[in-house]
Each structure stands twice: as C-alpha cells, then as structure tokens.
Design an enzyme around this catalytic site. Structure first.
Site, PDB file in Angstrom:
ATOM      1  N   CYS A 161     -19.090  -3.447 -17.276  1.00  0.00           N
ATOM      2  CA  CYS A 161     -19.172  -2.988 -15.885  1.00  0.00           C
ATOM      3  C   CYS A 161     -20.306  -3.665 -15.129  1.00  0.00           C
ATOM      4  O   CYS A 161     -21.455  -3.647 -15.573  1.00  0.00           O
ATOM      5  CB  CYS A 161     -19.352  -1.473 -15.835  1.00  0.00           C
ATOM      6  SG  CYS A 161     -19.445  -0.838 -14.150  1.00  0.00           S
ATOM      7  N   CYS A 174     -13.563   0.884 -15.116  1.00  0.00           N
ATOM      8  CA  CYS A 174     -13.927   2.302 -14.972  1.00  0.00           C
ATOM      9  C   CYS A 174     -12.652   3.137 -15.064  1.00  0.00           C
ATOM     10  O   CYS A 174     -12.274   3.871 -14.152  1.00  0.00           O
ATOM     11  CB  CYS A 174     -14.634   2.532 -13.643  1.00  0.00           C
ATOM     12  SG  CYS A 174     -15.581   4.070 -13.562  1.00  0.00           S
ATOM     13  N   GLU A 205       0.822  -1.215   0.000  1.00  0.00           N
ATOM     14  CA  GLU A 205       0.000   0.000   0.000  1.00  0.00           C
ATOM     15  C   GLU A 205       0.856   1.265   0.000  1.00  0.00           C
ATOM     16  O   GLU A 205       0.539   2.227  -0.701  1.00  0.00           O
ATOM     17  CB  GLU A 205      -0.935   0.007   1.221  1.00  0.00           C
ATOM     18  CG  GLU A 205      -2.039  -1.025   1.171  1.00  0.00           C
ATOM     19  CD  GLU A 205      -2.969  -0.826  -0.020  1.00  0.00           C
ATOM     20  OE1 GLU A 205      -3.139   0.316  -0.470  1.00  0.00           O
ATOM     21  OE2 GLU A 205      -3.501  -1.836  -0.498  1.00  0.00           O
TER      22      GLU A 205
END
Length: 339
Positions: free
Chosen positions: A204, A194, A39
């Site tokens: 989607c 997206c 992260e």
DNA sequence: AATACGGGGCT
DNA sequence: AGCCCAGTATT
C-alpha cells in the site's frame, strides 16, 4: 493545504501510474458518454460482470444519440441480467436529457441533476472527463477512508457519509490536471490493495499514513452496521407454452417493483390461484428455484402447462415465439429456467 | 433515516 | 451462507 494531506494524493498518484489498472475498457477515457455508461453499469456491480454488457451496449449504441433514439424496450432487453433495472430506465431518460441539452453538462452539480446520476457518479464523471476537483465516495473509498482514519462507526449512515465526503474532499490533489488519475487511483487502491478481506498493506502506497495500520487493526475496519433482517417471498411461476409453435406467455413486470419493465412468466401467490387460471389442464411440477435478492429470499415454484387452445389463456400478457424471445428482456433466473 | 432495488463472484 | 460490489431514488 497541509503537507500531510497532499502526501496522500502524491503517493496515490505515483502508485496508480506504476501499479494501477490500465487495462479496463473505460480506463483513461475522457469521452463523457463512455465514462457515464461505465459508471452507471458499475453501480453495485463488479467489473467482471460489466465487461460484456459494456461492449454490447457500445456496439449497439455507439453514441448517446443512438441510445436516446432507441426504444426503451430494447435498452431493457440489452440490460437484462445486469440487475437494478431502474438503472436502464434512467439510462435511457438520461440519454434523452443529454441530447436535449446538446451534450453532457461539464460540472458535477449539473450532472447530478440528471436521472440515475447521484453524487458519487456525478463526481466520478466530472473528475474523469472534466478534471473537476471533487471526490467520489463509493464502496472502495468508504473502506479506504475507514482504515486510513480508523473510523469508529459504520460508514454507511447518513451522518458518516457526510463526514466522509468532507474527508475525501480534503485529500484531493492540489492540481486539477491530476484528477482523472487520482480518482482512478482511489478505485484501484480499493480493488487491488485495500480489499475487503486480506488487504495487502505491504504493497500500500499510503500505509505510512494509515491509522488502522499504525494501530495494527486493519482487519477491524470498516465497522459493520447491523444487517437488516431479510424477508422471504414464495410464489408460483406459470410456464405456459403453446403447443403449435413453442411460444411462451409473458407478462411485462410493473414499475416500480422487482424486474420492472422486464418480461416474466406469470407469477401467482398461491398454487391454487395458478391452477384456477389454467382450468383442468395437466400441470407439470418442476424443481423449486431459490433466488436471493438484496432484501429478501425468493422461492419460485415453476409449473408447466401446455396450451392447445386458440384463445389467449390470461387477460394480461402475450405470446412470444422462440424467434422473438431475444427482443424481450428476461430476468436471469428465467433465462436459466428456459435453458 | 430507512427501504427498495439484482445478480454474480468470492470465501 | 454470508459478504461485497465504481449507488440511486423513493418514502
């Protein structure tokens, strides 16, 4: 929770299982050390860039204890080229804090108190590793929400962020056990479907819930904030090389600032200053380097000087031999310059 | 609320 | 030449 809201998470979860990314090195990981490291590296940094750094870090620092015990300079050297070097400093400080605590905190609020861990990263770790029902709000989610809600403002203002966090939390799946896959699904949706340009709305899973899609205005979102004017900096870069062994004169960059903690050739604000520093020695001109940072364009003029004296050339800095160079973290354009 | 902080990948 | 990226810290 209204059915319309649970439908979003239900569809996203099913989609992630079938079509999400399952091949990333940190994917499906529950070990907070590995998730945390990924992260931090992924903050404002693309997956493709992170891959090699992530593997090198884990090989050198298999556990948070190994990282905490290492000298900061070694962490910076391993981080060199990845950018945003405050992350490396905070990474090291965070590792030491975690060791002092006896392990990673299990709650997002506690994680957020650690250096380098902000709201989104804390929640990502807590949802991935500890199944906490909290939402992330990274670039992917901002874009997904901007389209899903046809958000009529730029998503980056403090006000918008606050409101978007609330929306993101309202969309969480009811079952805490689904949190790891859900969080991964949000990221995957932004990365695969997206996308900033050319969104694949036909693929989607939540297109039926998307306000921008319903209005046929997907390409308009997210609305762009006016971009701040970029600055410009011009400096002269002294490539000082010792004739006897090819050692370079390097200076450690001050913190805070650009390239904080890394080692660089000496920088001067004017060519006259550079020439004053090296006396009457021959100065070789090398082609200018254009280096773009987030907030300014940097023009660097490399100037090469061969040093044959035994006395140190400048007050600040030190000679670094070719052999020792790998242990000194250097910024990307300098690595490139030195070949 | 605004600004500082990297570098690469993509169009 | 822009735009974007699994943002955070500081002022």
């Amino acid at each position: 929770m209204p059915a319309a809201l649970t439908e979003f998470s239900a569809r996203l979860l099913a989609w992630q299982r079938q079509h999400g990314r399952h091949d990333l090195p940190w994917c499906g990981m529950r070990d907070p050390y590995r998730v945390w490291l990924s992260e931090i590296m992924l903050q404002q940094t693309q997956v493709a860039t992170v891959r090699t750094y992530y593997a090198r870090f884990l090989a050198r620092f298999p556990s948070v204890d190994d990282l905490a015990a290492a000298p900061l300079d070694e962490v910076l050297a391993l981080w060199a080229g990845l950018g945003y070097y405050t992350r490396a400093r905070n990474l090291h400080a965070c590792a030491q804090a975690v060791v002092a605590l006896g392990g990673f905190p299990r709650a997002a609020d506690a994680l957020e108190a650690l250096p380098g861990i902000g709201r989104s990263t804390a929640r990502a770790i807590a949802s991935f590793c500890f199944e906490e029902r909290v939402s992330i709000l990274d670039g992917n989610v901002r874009r997904v929400l901007a389209r899903l809600l046809a958000w009529p403002h730029p998503t980056t203002s403090a006000r918008a962020q606050k409101e978007l966090w609330a929306h993101a939390d309202a969309l969480l799946p009811p079952a805490a056990a689904d949190m790891p896959r859900y969080t991964q699904g949000l990221m995957d949706l932004g990365a695969l479907v997206c996308t900033p340009r050319g969104p694949r709305c036909g693929e989607c899973p939540v297109a039926a819930l998307c306000a921008a899609q319903a209005q046929g205005r997907v390409a308009e979102f997210p609305l762009r904030a006016p971009k701040p004017q970029r600055g410009r900096r011009e400096q002269w870069w002294l490539w000082l090389e010792r004739e006897s062994d090819g050692a370079l004169w390097l200076q450690q960059r001050p913190s805070p600032g650009v390239w904080a903690g890394l080692w660089s050739l000496p920088l001067f604000d004017a060519e006259a200053d550079l020439r004053a520093a090296v006396g009457l020695r021959t100065v070789e001109l090398l082609p200018r380097i254009d280096h773009a940072l987030t907030h300014f364009d940097w023009v660097l003029h490399p100037r090469q000087v061969r040093w044959s004296d035994s006395a140190p050339p400048l007050e600040v800095g030190q000679w670094v031999s070719p052999t020792d160079r790998p242990r000194y973290g250097m910024p990307a354009p300098l690595k490139k310059l030195l070949g």
